[in-house]
Motif scaffolding. Sequence first.
Motif, mmCIF file in Angstrom:
data_model
loop_
_atom_site.group_PDB
_atom_site.id
_atom_site.type_symbol
_atom_site.label_atom_id
_atom_site.label_comp_id
_atom_site.label_asym_id
_atom_site.label_seq_id
_atom_site.Cartn_x
_atom_site.Cartn_y
_atom_site.Cartn_z
ATOM 1 N N LEU A 197 0.449 5.371 -4.982
ATOM 2 C CA LEU A 197 1.646 5.960 -4.394
ATOM 3 C C LEU A 197 2.546 6.575 -5.462
ATOM 4 O O LEU A 197 2.637 6.074 -6.582
ATOM 5 N N ASP A 198 3.217 7.674 -5.094
ATOM 6 C CA ASP A 198 4.241 8.228 -5.977
ATOM 7 C C ASP A 198 5.458 7.307 -6.005
ATOM 8 O O ASP A 198 6.087 7.117 -7.046
ATOM 9 N N SER A 199 5.783 6.773 -4.832
ATOM 10 C CA SER A 199 6.947 5.901 -4.742
ATOM 11 C C SER A 199 6.852 5.053 -3.480
ATOM 12 O O SER A 199 6.044 5.336 -2.585
ATOM 13 N N PHE A 200 7.667 4.013 -3.424
ATOM 14 C CA PHE A 200 7.739 3.218 -2.201
ATOM 15 C C PHE A 200 9.163 2.728 -2.007
ATOM 16 O O PHE A 200 9.903 2.495 -2.968
ATOM 17 N N GLU A 201 9.546 2.614 -0.758
ATOM 18 C CA GLU A 201 10.859 2.094 -0.388
ATOM 19 C C GLU A 201 10.650 0.817 0.402
ATOM 20 O O GLU A 201 9.835 0.779 1.317
ATOM 21 N N PHE A 202 11.382 -0.225 0.032
ATOM 22 C CA PHE A 202 11.234 -1.506 0.723
ATOM 23 C C PHE A 202 12.597 -2.033 1.142
ATOM 24 O O PHE A 202 13.554 -1.996 0.374
ATOM 25 N N PHE A 203 12.652 -2.506 2.374
ATOM 26 C CA PHE A 203 13.885 -3.062 2.916
ATOM 27 C C PHE A 203 13.503 -4.044 4.012
ATOM 28 O O PHE A 203 12.321 -4.231 4.305
ATOM 29 N N ALA A 204 14.494 -4.682 4.593
ATOM 30 C CA ALA A 204 14.213 -5.659 5.643
ATOM 31 C C ALA A 204 14.737 -5.165 6.984
ATOM 32 O O ALA A 204 15.801 -4.552 7.054
ATOM 33 N N MET A 232 -0.697 -8.540 1.032
ATOM 34 C CA MET A 232 -1.527 -8.722 -0.163
ATOM 35 C C MET A 232 -0.852 -9.651 -1.168
ATOM 36 O O MET A 232 -0.816 -9.393 -2.367
ATOM 37 N N GLY A 233 -0.311 -10.759 -0.672
ATOM 38 C CA GLY A 233 0.404 -11.662 -1.564
ATOM 39 C C GLY A 233 1.651 -11.011 -2.116
ATOM 40 O O GLY A 233 2.093 -11.338 -3.225
ATOM 41 N N TYR A 234 2.232 -10.064 -1.328
ATOM 42 C CA TYR A 234 3.448 -9.316 -1.651
ATOM 43 C C TYR A 234 3.222 -8.261 -2.728
ATOM 44 O O TYR A 234 4.164 -7.608 -3.158
ATOM 45 N N ALA A 235 1.980 -8.050 -3.138
ATOM 46 C CA ALA A 235 1.674 -7.111 -4.228
ATOM 47 C C ALA A 235 1.103 -5.790 -3.711
ATOM 48 O O ALA A 235 0.492 -5.038 -4.465
ATOM 49 N N PHE A 236 1.307 -5.487 -2.425
ATOM 50 C CA PHE A 236 0.651 -4.326 -1.802
ATOM 51 C C PHE A 236 0.970 -3.005 -2.493
ATOM 52 O O PHE A 236 0.122 -2.111 -2.568
ATOM 53 N N ALA A 237 2.197 -2.830 -2.995
ATOM 54 C CA ALA A 237 2.627 -1.519 -3.496
ATOM 55 C C ALA A 237 1.681 -0.960 -4.552
ATOM 56 O O ALA A 237 1.400 0.235 -4.580
ATOM 57 N N GLU A 238 1.164 -1.834 -5.406
ATOM 58 C CA GLU A 238 0.292 -1.373 -6.490
ATOM 59 C C GLU A 238 -1.079 -0.934 -5.999
ATOM 60 O O GLU A 238 -1.723 -0.093 -6.635
ATOM 61 N N TYR A 239 -1.525 -1.454 -4.865
ATOM 62 C CA TYR A 239 -2.934 -1.292 -4.493
ATOM 63 C C TYR A 239 -3.197 -0.415 -3.270
ATOM 64 O O TYR A 239 -4.341 -0.050 -3.028
ATOM 65 N N VAL A 240 -2.188 -0.083 -2.497
ATOM 66 C CA VAL A 240 -2.438 0.680 -1.274
ATOM 67 C C VAL A 240 -2.226 2.170 -1.513
ATOM 68 O O VAL A 240 -1.649 2.588 -2.517
ATOM 69 N N TRP A 241 -2.713 2.960 -0.552
ATOM 70 C CA TRP A 241 -2.510 4.405 -0.605
ATOM 71 C C TRP A 241 -2.278 4.933 0.804
ATOM 72 O O TRP A 241 -2.572 4.262 1.803
ATOM 73 N N LEU A 242 -1.763 6.144 0.880
ATOM 74 C CA LEU A 242 -1.518 6.810 2.151
ATOM 75 C C LEU A 242 -2.373 8.056 2.231
ATOM 76 O O LEU A 242 -2.358 8.902 1.331
ATOM 77 N N ASP A 243 -3.146 8.160 3.321
ATOM 78 C CA ASP A 243 -3.894 9.392 3.547
ATOM 79 C C ASP A 243 -2.939 10.482 4.006
ATOM 80 O O ASP A 243 -1.976 10.219 4.743
ATOM 81 N N ALA A 244 -3.210 11.689 3.575
ATOM 82 C CA ALA A 244 -2.325 12.813 3.905
ATOM 83 C C ALA A 244 -2.334 13.101 5.397
ATOM 84 O O ALA A 244 -3.309 12.862 6.079
ATOM 85 N N GLY A 302 -0.700 9.849 -4.306
ATOM 86 C CA GLY A 302 0.496 10.575 -3.900
ATOM 87 C C GLY A 302 1.140 9.988 -2.664
ATOM 88 O O GLY A 302 0.606 9.097 -2.011
ATOM 89 N N GLY A 303 2.299 10.506 -2.337
ATOM 90 C CA GLY A 303 2.987 10.096 -1.120
ATOM 91 C C GLY A 303 3.986 8.978 -1.347
ATOM 92 O O GLY A 303 3.974 8.289 -2.363
ATOM 93 N N THR A 304 4.862 8.816 -0.360
ATOM 94 C CA THR A 304 5.879 7.770 -0.377
ATOM 95 C C THR A 304 5.682 6.838 0.805
ATOM 96 O O THR A 304 5.535 7.296 1.939
ATOM 97 N N LEU A 305 5.660 5.569 0.541
ATOM 98 C CA LEU A 305 5.484 4.552 1.580
ATOM 99 C C LEU A 305 6.823 3.889 1.875
ATOM 100 O O LEU A 305 7.559 3.519 0.963
ATOM 101 N N LYS A 306 7.109 3.730 3.165
ATOM 102 C CA LYS A 306 8.271 2.950 3.583
ATOM 103 C C LYS A 306 7.760 1.686 4.261
ATOM 104 O O LYS A 306 6.975 1.756 5.200
ATOM 105 N N ALA A 307 8.190 0.545 3.754
ATOM 106 C CA ALA A 307 7.719 -0.742 4.267
ATOM 107 C C ALA A 307 8.910 -1.637 4.560
ATOM 108 O O ALA A 307 9.914 -1.610 3.843
ATOM 109 N N VAL A 339 9.366 3.976 -8.277
ATOM 110 C CA VAL A 339 8.568 5.176 -8.545
ATOM 111 C C VAL A 339 7.438 4.817 -9.504
ATOM 112 O O VAL A 339 7.561 3.907 -10.325
ATOM 113 N N ARG A 340 6.326 5.532 -9.400
ATOM 114 C CA ARG A 340 5.140 5.219 -10.181
ATOM 115 C C ARG A 340 5.435 5.226 -11.686
ATOM 116 O O ARG A 340 6.100 6.119 -12.200
#
Length: 536
Positions: free
Chosen positions: A244-251, A524-536, A61-66, A231-232
């Motif tokens: 993750l439920d979703s992630f947002e990526f920007f520069a 993670m070789g730019y593949a982090f979104a699939e493998y990371v999680w956020l603790d509540a 769960g959760g949304t990551l902003k990177a 989104v997942r």
Amino acid sequence: MTKTPTNWTSRDDAAVEDMIRRGASRRELLKMLMASGVAVAAGGSVLMNATAAVAATPTVGGTLKAAGWSSSTADTLDPAKATLSTDYVRCCAYYNRLTFLNGEGVVEMELADTIQSSDAQTWEIKLKSDVLFHNGKMLNADDVVYSMNRHLDPAVGSKANSLAKQMTEITKVDDLTVKIVLAEPNADLPTILSLHHFMIVADGTTDFSTANGTGAFMSESFEPGVRSIGVRNPNYFKAQGAYLDSFEFFAIPDNNARVNALLSGDIQLAAAVNPRSLRMLEGHDSVRTEISTAGNYTNLNIRLDVPPGEQMEFVEGMKSLINREAIQQSVLRGLAEIGNDQPVPPSNRYHNPNLAPRAFDPEKAKFHFEKAGLLGTEIPMVASDAAGSSVDMATIVQQAGAQIGMNLTVDRVPSDGYWSNYWLKSPVHFGNINPRPTPDILFSLLYASQAPWNESHYKSEKFDKMMIEARGSLDEDKRTAMYWEMQEMVANEAGTIIPTYISNVDGVTNKLGGMKPNPLGGMMGYAFAEYVWLDA
């Protein structure tokens, strides 16, 4: 020697882990432990173990902003055209490759079930069954044939065209089997297929305003040069799926702004943090750094086809003017290994350990500049924050030049548009190259006469022939010897100066788990979104 109280139990450990998950600071936790009779030294050990336990327990769960460091209005969802880190992150989230390179550099199967060859020239690829694209289409051999052939189509403009050219036949055997025949044997093909550009798209895809892939996330929003939201994917073929439920990526191109966004909690991952900012991060309990050295480097490129690089004496002078130790220690704060002007890093098994780095020798540099008739001539070095640490590197080179009467100026240009307007084009400019897993990939992309990213316009028929021969050799001793000689050729003949191999530093919130190093680069070789999680 300090010890935890004998009445300390696993229930107490669980309580500490719960406080960490709820965001308690290190200071608050130590205060609680000391109140419980735990000495400071032992308390530190308790917190270390508890933090590790929390980090190792995936949370769904959760949304990551990177935030990455580079973006452009030319940002794309087309894997074949991917150029910047932001492109790679999106492609890794929305698509899959036939193979995947794990943290140990070992090739694993992804969309492929098996990849086999008896002669390293003719390859049979068996695909996994029941893999769905985001639009519900089932993956089959037609998708793979179409995706591979796109790299050979000049109209597509694939960044991996030089690598794909070796594929002379790409055919469907049956619905789940593809045959690839190479012009010459290449035992590295399974590794090559793990590169970001070789993501598989659906047969016939021409519209990349959104992404229809098989990946762990589906594209919800994409604004080139602005941001993307994924989104997942509920139908992902891997059993675990994304956490993750979703992630947002920007520069956020400015390093300080990127770090401040992490410290303020606006983002949970700040990619490629400048080593100068480490002290800022170390002073905050809520964040940590993820450090890996995989072969990334920022290099100074001198084009050999235009002045002043047309004169090899100028190139030789610049190579002697580079103070590698100063760059390593002052600019990169020790987070780098000394480079020897060729792209194969020490971590690679084909790295030539006998090729010594050029010594910092200002007087020798002056001799070459005088011989070229350029001593005192104003020569700009184009640098930008887009090429990590290049402005600081350029300043060190400029100062060394001033000591011998060489008028090198630092032409600092904006990050926006740097890769399209200056890189590969300016006579003297900086680049930033992401890690690649094999010498053949590095040489094919960067040093072959027709390489798409030939930064110094280096051309050598001998080098081109050796590259093809080494690629197909099944004799490891012969192959190694050839790669060693090719590294010497690049170091001595090309106009690319590689002073260090840089350790990548990503700043992350302590609530982020699952991050691991990968040989394809940071995050993670730019593949982090699939493998990371956020603790509540």
